[in-house]
Design a protein around this motif. Structure first.
Motif, PDB file in Angstrom:
ATOM      1  N   ASP A 218       0.834  -1.199   0.000  1.00 17.09           N
ATOM      2  CA  ASP A 218       0.000   0.000   0.000  1.00 17.09           C
ATOM      3  C   ASP A 218       0.871   1.251   0.000  1.00 17.09           C
ATOM      4  O   ASP A 218       2.066   1.191   0.265  1.00 17.09           O
ATOM      5  N   LYS A 220       1.099   4.877   1.587  1.00 17.96           N
ATOM      6  CA  LYS A 220       0.518   5.565   2.741  1.00 17.96           C
ATOM      7  C   LYS A 220       0.567   7.081   2.671  1.00 17.96           C
ATOM      8  O   LYS A 220      -0.248   7.745   3.292  1.00 17.96           O
ATOM      9  N   GLY A 232      -4.577   7.020   5.595  1.00 24.24           N
ATOM     10  CA  GLY A 232      -5.039   5.639   5.774  1.00 24.24           C
ATOM     11  C   GLY A 232      -4.576   4.732   4.652  1.00 24.24           C
ATOM     12  O   GLY A 232      -4.575   3.520   4.793  1.00 24.24           O
ATOM     13  N   PHE A 275      -2.770  -9.747   9.861  1.00 23.13           N
ATOM     14  CA  PHE A 275      -2.150  -8.832   8.903  1.00 23.13           C
ATOM     15  C   PHE A 275      -0.729  -8.637   9.376  1.00 23.13           C
ATOM     16  O   PHE A 275      -0.493  -8.169  10.487  1.00 23.13           O
ATOM     17  N   ASN A 291      -1.603  -6.551  12.608  1.00 20.41           N
ATOM     18  CA  ASN A 291      -2.963  -6.062  12.784  1.00 20.41           C
ATOM     19  C   ASN A 291      -3.872  -7.281  12.871  1.00 20.41           C
ATOM     20  O   ASN A 291      -3.555  -8.341  12.323  1.00 20.41           O
ATOM     21  N   ARG A 293      -6.830  -7.721  11.653  1.00 20.07           N
ATOM     22  CA  ARG A 293      -7.897  -7.528  10.657  1.00 20.07           C
ATOM     23  C   ARG A 293      -7.237  -7.398   9.303  1.00 20.07           C
ATOM     24  O   ARG A 293      -6.009  -7.382   9.201  1.00 20.07           O
ATOM     25  N   GLY A 295      -6.220  -5.231   5.870  1.00 18.24           N
ATOM     26  CA  GLY A 295      -5.787  -3.857   5.644  1.00 18.24           C
ATOM     27  C   GLY A 295      -6.743  -3.133   4.721  1.00 18.24           C
ATOM     28  O   GLY A 295      -7.511  -3.750   3.987  1.00 18.24           O
ATOM     29  N   ASP A 296      -6.669  -1.826   4.773  1.00 13.60           N
ATOM     30  CA  ASP A 296      -7.464  -1.005   3.880  1.00 13.60           C
ATOM     31  C   ASP A 296      -6.539   0.090   3.368  1.00 13.60           C
ATOM     32  O   ASP A 296      -6.013   0.846   4.188  1.00 13.60           O
ATOM     33  N   PRO A 297      -6.216   0.153   2.103  1.00  8.10           N
ATOM     34  CA  PRO A 297      -6.884  -0.388   0.922  1.00  8.10           C
ATOM     35  C   PRO A 297      -6.388  -1.741   0.408  1.00  8.10           C
ATOM     36  O   PRO A 297      -6.805  -2.155  -0.679  1.00  8.10           O
ATOM     37  N   GLU A 298      -5.566  -2.461   1.177  1.00  8.56           N
ATOM     38  CA  GLU A 298      -5.068  -3.744   0.647  1.00  8.56           C
ATOM     39  C   GLU A 298      -6.203  -4.714   0.316  1.00  8.56           C
ATOM     40  O   GLU A 298      -6.139  -5.453  -0.670  1.00  8.56           O
TER      41      GLU A 298
HETATM   42  N1  GLY Z   1      -3.280  -0.063   4.986  1.00  4.65           N
HETATM   43  C1  GLY Z   1      -2.821  -0.205   6.300  1.00  4.65           C
HETATM   44  C2  GLY Z   1      -3.844  -0.546   7.279  1.00  4.65           C
HETATM   45  O1  GLY Z   1      -4.936  -0.972   6.969  1.00  4.65           O
HETATM   46  O2  GLY Z   1      -3.565  -0.437   8.473  1.00  4.65           O
END
Ligand code: GLY
Ligand code: AMP
Length: 425
Positions: A218, A220, A232, A275, A291, A293, A295-298
């Motif tokens: 991603d 950042k 994000g 993650f 993490n 959960r 990832g976002d935007p992964e």
């Molecule tokens: N893209 C990183 C996150 O979701 O923390």
């Protein structure tokens, strides 16, 4: 199966899109969802941290499974809440219990876990208000840049990377003595700075076995060439060209297997996504963070590459039969480019109408921050739309996303024009 998905971002839109394709789905509810998720299920206005409200909805609507998108409900113990309740106990939650979620919820806990299981990560030490003096001395022994991390969840703002010793000392003092990050900063992890290229690797686990999902990278920073403020996430690509073969084997053997085994040996139940935020230091993978959960935007590039039925995998997690489930991926590459509100990640306007969404035919447009207002779809956050495309390679996927973005408009829209710049020639 009747599924409740919790969350409201691009990650949840991508998951709703995928779950809606499952052959075992009977009904999908998304709480609270966004203007995009309602095309794949019913949006429900629930507060993610009001577990009693969620309970009432789950029981009234005969929900069979709860899938948790963001970290906060997990860190706050939603899975434990279900297990402790007579009526909810049998309803599986995809996402770890509180103890496992601490891998994300406490940096110090994660570092101790990695040390205990010999998982490669930056050298570190942790300090509190009581040990502030030692912390200042520790900083003097480190080399610049200095990495300070608030122990708890700090909405993505808890990591400071500082060039000067003076600045680092001042920040350490401000976090520990002046409560700059509130409770999240009661403890601070100081760690060695690692230099390399970052990537994200994801696994699904039922606590015994695991399945590796496609890796992603991603972007950042708000500005091109990875300059400017942290966000994000401004875009993502999958696969990551350097992360194949020998490197991925190292990730699997030195990081993923010891993590899943470590959780089991430590009696930390874990059902859900892990993650791994990794960094490639001269061909060697190190963990920057865990993490609990996706990832976002992964997610917006990883989930589109998953060929298998996601509910079948989730069912495998719930029934401890993940090892018996088949997992397949699409060969194609995927890229996503995030359209954000002008001004983000600082102040920005919301409530602006978005035009042209229906003109996009070659990409998947995942909504990150939108609300529906009658027939109009309006912006409601900093990150607004995640425009994902497939391609035979990343160049083609990226070109498609950039073409689709030309068809979408809202006042002040901004996006980075160089997503993937470092991984495509
Ligand atoms: N893209 C990183 C996150 O979701 O923390
Ligand atoms: P985190 O919230 O732990 O992911 O940290 C946010 C960002 O800070 C990471 O994505 C990295 O870019 C950077 N970072 C964190 N720890 C380190 C480290 N030890 N060395 C270099 N960069 C780091």
């Amino acid at each position: 199966m009747r599924v409740l998905l919790l969350g409201s971002g691009g990650r949840e839109h991508a998951m709703a899109w995928k779950i809606s394709q499952s052959s075992i789905l009977d009904a999908l509810f998304i709480a609270p969802g966004n203007a995009g998720t309602r095309n794949f299920g019913k949006n429900i206005a629930l507060s993610l941290n009001d577990f009693n409200e969620i309970k009432e909805f789950v029981l009234q609507n005969q929900i069979d499974m709860v899938v948790v998108g963001p970290e906060e409900p997990l860190v706050n113990g939603i899975h434990d809440f279900f297990l402790a309740d007579e009526l909810l106990r049998k309803i599986p939650v995809i996402g770890p219990q509180k103890e496992g979620a601490k891998l994300e919820g406490s940096k110090d806990y994660a570092k101790e876990f990695m040390a205990r299981h010999s998982i490669p990560t930056a050298k570190y030490a942790s300090f509190t208000k009581e040990t502030l003096e030692q912390g200042l001395v520790y900083l003097e022994k480190m080399k610049a840049p200095y990495v300070l991390k608030a122990d708890g969840l700090a909405a993505g703002k808890g990591v400071l990377i500082l060039e000067s010793l003076e600045e680092a000392k001042l920040e350490l003092y401000t976090i520990l003595s002046d409560n700059k990050f509130g409770d999240a900063g009661k403890k601070v992890v100081i760690e060695q700075f690692l230099s390399g290229v970052e990537l994200s690797v994801f696994v699904l686990t039922d606590g015994d076995s695991f399945k590796i999902l496609p890796e992603a990278k991603d972007y950042k920073r708000i500005g091109e060439n990875d300059l400017g403020l942290n966000t994000g996430g401004m875009g993502a690509v999958s696969p990551v060209p350097f992360a194949q073969g020998a490197f991925l084997d190292k990730v699997t053997n030195q990081i993923i297997i010891p993590t899943v085994k470590g959780l089991k040996n430590d009696n930390i139940p874990y059902k859900g996504f892990i993650f791994f935020g990794l960094i490639n230091v001269k061909g060697e993978p190190y963990v920057i963070e865990y993490n609990c959960r996706m990832g976002d935007p992964e997610t917006e590039v990883v989930i589109p590459r998953l060929k298998s039925d996601i509910l079948d995998l989730f069912e495998g997690i719930a029934t401890n039969t993940l090892s018996e489930r088949d997992i397949q991926f699409f060969e194609q590459s995927a890229a996503t480019v995030m359209m954000v509100s002008g001004g983000y990640p600082e102040t920005y306007k919301t409530g602006l109408p978005i035009y042209g969404l229906n003109n996009v035919t070659d990409s998947l447009v995942f909504h990150a921050g939108t609300t529906a207002d009658g027939p109009s779809i309006n912006t409601s956050g900093g990150r607004v739309l995640s425009v994902t495309s497939y391609g035979k390679n990343l160049e083609i996927a990226l070109a498609k996303s950039y073409e689709s973005i030309q068809k979408i408009e809202f006042d002040g829209a901004y996006y980075r024009k160089d997503i993937g710049f470092d991984v495509v020639k």
